[in-house]
Write an enzyme that holds these catalytic residues in place. Sequence first.
Site, PDB file in Angstrom:
ATOM      1  N   GLU A 265     -13.055  -3.726  -6.174  1.00 29.80           N
ATOM      2  CA  GLU A 265     -11.113  -3.602  -6.271  1.00 29.80           C
ATOM      3  C   GLU A 265     -11.183  -1.931  -6.441  1.00 29.80           C
ATOM      4  OE1 GLU A 265      -9.527  -5.779  -4.923  1.00 29.80           O
ATOM      5  OE2 GLU A 265     -10.894  -7.481  -5.421  1.00 29.80           O
ATOM      6  N   TRP A 268     -12.951  -0.690  -2.869  1.00 34.39           N
ATOM      7  CA  TRP A 268     -11.736  -1.017  -2.440  1.00 34.39           C
ATOM      8  C   TRP A 268     -11.074  -0.082  -1.559  1.00 34.39           C
ATOM      9  CZ3 TRP A 268     -11.988  -4.526   1.736  1.00 34.39           C
ATOM     10  CH2 TRP A 268     -11.003  -4.435   2.946  1.00 34.39           C
ATOM     11  N   TRP A 296       3.128 -11.613  19.307  1.00 34.47           N
ATOM     12  CA  TRP A 296       4.530 -11.661  18.179  1.00 34.47           C
ATOM     13  C   TRP A 296       6.454 -12.347  19.129  1.00 34.47           C
ATOM     14  CZ3 TRP A 296       1.887 -12.051  14.376  1.00 34.47           C
ATOM     15  CH2 TRP A 296       0.661 -10.572  14.126  1.00 34.47           C
ATOM     16  N   ASN A 334      -1.104 -10.155  -6.847  1.00 34.32           N
ATOM     17  CA  ASN A 334      -1.907  -9.720  -5.371  1.00 34.32           C
ATOM     18  C   ASN A 334      -2.284 -10.988  -4.177  1.00 34.32           C
ATOM     19  OD1 ASN A 334      -3.989  -7.662  -3.388  1.00 34.32           O
ATOM     20  ND2 ASN A 334      -5.213  -8.862  -4.274  1.00 34.32           N
ATOM     21  N   TRP A 352       2.276  -7.952  11.707  1.00 34.91           N
ATOM     22  CA  TRP A 352       1.958  -7.722  10.638  1.00 34.91           C
ATOM     23  C   TRP A 352       2.456  -6.320  10.376  1.00 34.91           C
ATOM     24  CZ3 TRP A 352       0.040  -2.466  10.187  1.00 34.91           C
ATOM     25  CH2 TRP A 352      -0.889  -1.987  11.655  1.00 34.91           C
ATOM     26  N   TRP A 375      -3.052  -5.596   5.182  1.00 33.85           N
ATOM     27  CA  TRP A 375      -2.004  -6.342   5.958  1.00 33.85           C
ATOM     28  C   TRP A 375      -2.968  -6.082   6.840  1.00 33.85           C
ATOM     29  CZ3 TRP A 375       2.966  -8.649   6.255  1.00 33.85           C
ATOM     30  CH2 TRP A 375       3.330  -8.678   5.086  1.00 33.85           C
TER      31      TRP A 375
END
Length: 458
Positions: A265, A268, A296, A334, A352, A375
């Site tokens: 993580e 990341w 959308w 998370n 988003w 996202w």
Amino acid sequence: MPDPVLVWFRQDLRLSDQAALAAAMREGPVIPVYILDDAAPGEWKIGAAQRWWLHHSLESLAKDLEDRGSRLILRRGNSAEELERLAKETGACAVHALSHLEPWWRNAERAVARRLPLHLHDGALLLPPECLKTGGGTPYRIFTPFARAVMEHMPPAKPMPAPKRIDGPAKWPPSERLSGWGLLPAQPDWANGFAKEWTPGEAGAAKRLRDFDDEVSGYDPARNLPSCEGTSRLSPHLHFGEISPAEIWHRVSGKGEGAAVFLKELIWRDYAHVQIWVMPEYGSKNARGTFDNMPWRDLREAKGDFAAWKLGRTGYPIVDAGMRQLWATGWMHNRVRMIAASFLIKHLLIDWRHGARWFWDTLVDADYANNSVNWQWVAGSGVDANIFSRIMAPLVQSPKFEAADYIRQWVPELAQLDDKVIHDPDAYDARPRDYPAKRVGHRQGRERALAAYRHVKR
């Protein structure tokens, strides 16, 4: 006495493992400065929840500096102009700072360098982005090979301790007062629950790391269970640079499988920053251009659904619990972030970017790189992302990750329901009167999302 040196603090509000501070101290008396520059980020000016954290983090940094014979100079305005003004006032010969990859900070660094000698140092990430290149000489865009490449360079250099004393100039320049910046909410104080959850500042970060050190062996699978404290909760401390990633790496490395999962993580986080380094507009532009064709829903049409999502009134208990936790604490578990984001994007078919903006304003750990990349991962529009057609089912995710007690904590209307019923009260005809019906059925939302996705695939 040699000329003083400016240390420009930004998202690196610490004294330990602070390469810019260490280098400046070798040159001469140090003038630490923080500039509240709301113009540079433009639309990405730090959000309301971050401002609460910033106030308390700056308070903590100022005290830590005073304990070492120094002080923190506060200025507000254009970073380059204020640093140049300070240099003229004090005779400072140079500026030292940690390098940051947010597009506005890179622009600000270039502007400062045109006016003053600017020395940038690494330390915000595990590795500077230019260290890692593919066989073709380009930055990594896919996480798995990126993570393997990072591991070849680990561990990072051992972190430097905080200095015991920091020499200052013979005469200090004037400073603004932190209380005059209006960073804290008032009338109403919607952040009154934040202090129960968080201790901003370097000392708070160090304590959080010590606590997590005792828990890291169980990080996997506990990190996925919202009802237990299985995550590190280090993200806001990392975002504001109150602790270095190297410090965390050395503290937890080698402590079992849980630590190994956690360190991925941390990698990341580096990966996300590399993506905004390559594509600075990642927060507002689809990384996959085909998603520009996604139909959308117009937010005017979807206004009620968007409001219900923000308020935690969607009728999906796991989603609502997460959104209410966000309101109360400035943070969300998370696993629940992924579920809530997926619900907005796919069940409600809302762009988003609207969700990312809401998180930017309400999360204390709202980081441009992490927020944008995560996202777009959920939306499927990112460079390395989840496939859009893989639609999270909140009513499956909730029992799978044992979220009953989490829902009871944040959705008190459902607190009396048992574990079997609480994840989907409608399915058992047990929805209390004061809890809303579902904004959209799971099947209806899924079919609408897949129909929209066909436009992207064309």
